[in-house]
Motif scaffolding. Structure first.
Motif, short mmCIF file in Angstrom:
data_model
loop_
_atom_site.label_atom_id
_atom_site.label_comp_id
_atom_site.label_asym_id
_atom_site.label_seq_id
_atom_site.Cartn_x
_atom_site.Cartn_y
_atom_site.Cartn_z
N ALA A 119 0.81 -1.22 0.00
CA ALA A 119 0.00 0.00 0.00
C ALA A 119 0.84 1.27 0.00
CB ALA A 119 -0.94 0.00 1.21
N VAL A 120 2.11 1.18 0.43
CA VAL A 120 2.96 2.38 0.50
C VAL A 120 4.18 2.24 -0.40
CG1 VAL A 120 2.22 3.03 2.81
CG2 VAL A 120 4.15 1.45 2.54
N ALA A 121 4.11 1.33 -1.37
CA ALA A 121 5.28 1.05 -2.22
C ALA A 121 5.69 2.23 -3.08
CB ALA A 121 5.00 -0.16 -3.11
N GLY A 122 4.76 3.17 -3.33
CA GLY A 122 5.09 4.32 -4.17
C GLY A 122 5.55 5.53 -3.39
N LYS A 123 5.60 5.44 -2.07
CA LYS A 123 5.99 6.59 -1.25
C LYS A 123 7.51 6.63 -1.06
CE LYS A 123 1.68 7.00 1.34
NZ LYS A 123 1.06 7.09 2.68
N ARG A 124 8.02 7.84 -0.80
CA ARG A 124 9.46 8.03 -0.58
C ARG A 124 9.91 7.24 0.64
NH1 ARG A 124 10.12 12.43 1.55
NH2 ARG A 124 12.37 12.60 1.27
N ALA A 125 11.01 6.51 0.48
CA ALA A 125 11.54 5.72 1.59
C ALA A 125 12.03 6.61 2.73
CB ALA A 125 12.67 4.82 1.10
N GLY A 126 12.41 7.85 2.40
CA GLY A 126 12.87 8.76 3.43
C GLY A 126 11.79 9.12 4.43
N GLY A 127 10.53 8.92 4.08
CA GLY A 127 9.43 9.21 4.99
C GLY A 127 8.97 8.00 5.77
N TYR A 128 9.64 6.88 5.61
CA TYR A 128 9.26 5.67 6.32
C TYR A 128 9.68 5.73 7.78
CZ TYR A 128 8.03 2.92 2.13
OH TYR A 128 7.43 2.43 1.01
N SER A 129 8.90 5.09 8.64
CA SER A 129 9.32 4.88 10.03
C SER A 129 10.41 3.82 10.06
CB SER A 129 8.13 4.42 10.87
OG SER A 129 7.71 3.13 10.45
N LEU A 130 11.04 3.65 11.23
CA LEU A 130 12.08 2.63 11.34
C LEU A 130 11.50 1.24 11.06
CD1 LEU A 130 14.90 1.63 11.98
CD2 LEU A 130 14.34 1.75 14.42
N GLY A 131 10.30 0.99 11.57
CA GLY A 131 9.69 -0.31 11.33
C GLY A 131 9.42 -0.56 9.86
N MET A 132 8.95 0.46 9.14
CA MET A 132 8.70 0.32 7.70
C MET A 132 10.02 0.13 6.96
SD MET A 132 5.77 3.27 7.35
CE MET A 132 5.61 3.17 5.56
N SER A 133 11.05 0.83 7.40
CA SER A 133 12.37 0.67 6.77
C SER A 133 12.90 -0.74 6.98
CB SER A 133 13.36 1.68 7.35
OG SER A 133 12.98 3.01 7.03
N GLN A 134 12.65 -1.30 8.16
CA GLN A 134 13.05 -2.69 8.41
C GLN A 134 12.34 -3.62 7.43
OE1 GLN A 134 15.41 -3.80 10.09
NE2 GLN A 134 15.51 -3.13 12.21
N ARG A 135 11.06 -3.40 7.22
CA ARG A 135 10.30 -4.25 6.31
C ARG A 135 10.84 -4.13 4.88
NH1 ARG A 135 5.12 -6.18 8.10
NH2 ARG A 135 4.76 -5.67 10.29
N LEU A 136 11.21 -2.90 4.48
CA LEU A 136 11.77 -2.73 3.14
C LEU A 136 13.12 -3.44 3.04
CD1 LEU A 136 11.81 -1.57 0.33
CD2 LEU A 136 12.61 0.62 1.28
N GLY A 137 13.93 -3.35 4.10
CA GLY A 137 15.21 -4.05 4.08
C GLY A 137 15.04 -5.56 3.99
N ILE A 138 14.03 -6.08 4.66
CA ILE A 138 13.75 -7.51 4.60
C ILE A 138 13.27 -7.89 3.20
CG2 ILE A 138 12.24 -9.33 5.49
CD1 ILE A 138 12.38 -7.78 8.21
N ALA A 139 12.45 -7.02 2.60
CA ALA A 139 12.00 -7.27 1.23
C ALA A 139 13.19 -7.34 0.28
CB ALA A 139 11.04 -6.16 0.78
N ALA A 140 14.14 -6.44 0.45
CA ALA A 140 15.34 -6.45 -0.40
C ALA A 140 16.14 -7.73 -0.20
CB ALA A 140 16.20 -5.22 -0.10
N ALA A 141 16.23 -8.19 1.06
CA ALA A 141 16.98 -9.42 1.35
C ALA A 141 16.32 -10.63 0.70
CB ALA A 141 17.09 -9.62 2.86
N LEU A 142 14.99 -10.62 0.62
CA LEU A 142 14.26 -11.77 0.07
C LEU A 142 14.07 -11.70 -1.44
CD1 LEU A 142 11.43 -12.00 2.78
CD2 LEU A 142 13.48 -13.42 2.60
N LEU A 143 14.45 -10.57 -2.04
CA LEU A 143 14.15 -10.32 -3.45
C LEU A 143 14.66 -11.42 -4.37
CD1 LEU A 143 12.89 -8.21 -5.38
CD2 LEU A 143 15.17 -7.16 -5.54
N GLY A 144 15.87 -11.90 -4.15
CA GLY A 144 16.46 -12.92 -5.03
C GLY A 144 16.10 -14.34 -4.64
N ASP A 145 15.17 -14.51 -3.68
CA ASP A 145 14.77 -15.84 -3.20
C ASP A 145 16.00 -16.67 -2.82
OD1 ASP A 145 12.91 -17.76 -2.50
OD2 ASP A 145 12.79 -18.64 -4.51
N PRO A 146 16.87 -16.09 -1.96
CA PRO A 146 18.17 -16.72 -1.68
C PRO A 146 18.07 -17.91 -0.72
CG PRO A 146 17.93 -14.76 -0.35
CD PRO A 146 16.71 -14.83 -1.22
N GLU A 147 19.09 -18.75 -0.75
CA GLU A 147 19.18 -19.89 0.15
C GLU A 147 19.75 -19.49 1.51
OE1 GLU A 147 21.48 -22.97 -1.57
OE2 GLU A 147 20.20 -23.23 -3.33
#
Length: 314
Positions: A119-147
């Motif tokens: 729901a907030v994928a189009g918003k600036r990351a600079g306006g994210y809370s720390l919790g939202m930033s954590q979720r984005l970081g986790i999304a980036a970690a999972l992006l390549g479906d790594p082992e």
């Protein structure tokens, strides 16, 4: 799998990691614990090729990170949730990572939905809370479906629902057969999440074992006993060399005997028991017991003068 062998890192005169060897196995959540300054973040940076070891090595699936053919598809990592250009949206951030890593862009919507940021994928990351930033970081970690996945304090900034979510996510990733390596100061969460523990202090290995074995080895076994004949049972158990401590609700906490031994002693002396519950020590107790000598920054108890100053707001 992550394997460290004789891993050592010096920064000038500072020895951050000292001859560290351990193995992180797939299919299990491995907690990485240690006091502040223990070398946890440095170890993770060494694993990801962001720093070079002074000696020794750390390999991911048998290779140094820099030799992996498709690193973003082999390893996912979250070290700093604020490592995002503040003017980029979450979607744009993940898009350039996908293009750079040779990952299908269709994966972007999948991970955004997984971490709850659609729901907030189009918003600036600079306006994210720390919790939202954590979720984005986790999304980036999972992006390549790594082992293999490395997370440094992934629950930092998350609310209770978010903490429950990350706990479930980590367990599910391990259940899929992935290698999950998690550094955290939230010991209660590690007790509920980690199958195995690697504990370090001042850059050196203190323990590598299962969470249950770590707690059992470092804490005393106790049994909670409730009886309407507390004084009589206390006398019996004390005579047998047990330690007996009163609890605020009238129960007795017994050390030096198993539940079976206490039950047999009570039966032999015709003492009625209402409860006989073996108590498991906490991860926090075990951690404090085994890392006390490795704490770099330890606060001293406030004396009378210090307490007066604190009370006065000085």
């Amino acid at each position: 799998m992550i394997e460290a062998s004789g891993l050592t890192k010096r920064y000038g005169r500072t020895l951050a990691v000292d001859d560290l060897s351990f193995t992180v196995r797939p299919g299990r959540v491995t907690g990485f614990l240690g006091p502040n300054g223990a070398g946890k973040s440095t170890t993770m940076r060494l694993a990801l090729g962001l720093d070079h070891p002074t000696s020794g090595a750390i390999h991911i699936n048998g290779r140094p990170y820099r030799q992996l053919s498709h690193p973003l598809r082999a390893v996912g990592a979250l070290l700093d949730p604020r490592w995002v250009h503040p003017n980029r949206s979450a979607r744009a951030h993940l898009h350039w990572l996908a293009v750079a890593g040779g990952i299908p862009t269709s994966r972007i919507d999948e991970v955004l939905d997984l971490v709850g940021l659609s729901a907030v994928a189009g918003k600036r990351a600079g306006g994210y809370s720390l919790g939202m930033s954590q979720r984005l970081g986790i999304a980036a970690a999972l992006l390549g479906d790594p082992e293999v996945l490395l997370f440094d304090e992934p629950a930092n900034g998350l609310d209770p629902e978010g903490i429950h979510w990350i706990r479930t996510l980590l367990k599910n990733l391990a259940a899929d057969g992935r290698t999950v390596f998690v550094s955290s100061h939230l010991l209660s969460e590690m007790a509920n999440t980690a199958d195995d523990l690697i504990v370090i202090g001042r850059g050196r290995l203190i323990s590598q074992t299962t969470t249950a074995e770590f707690i059992e080895r470092a804490t005393k076994a106790t049994v909670l006993v409730r009886t309407p004949q507390a004084e009589r049972l206390r006398a019996v158990l004390t005579q047998q060399g047990c330690g007996v401590a009163d609890q605020p609700d009238g129960a007795l906490l017994v050390t030096g005997a198993t539940g079976e031994q206490i039950g047999e002693a009570a039966a032999a002396h015709q003492v009625v028991l209402h409860e006989l519950s073996p108590q498991r020590g906490s991860l926090e107790e075990a951690f404090m017991q085994l890392t006390g000598d490795a704490v770099e920054y330890a606060a001293q108890p406030a004396g009378a003068e210090d307490s007066d100053l604190l009370a006065a707001g000085r």
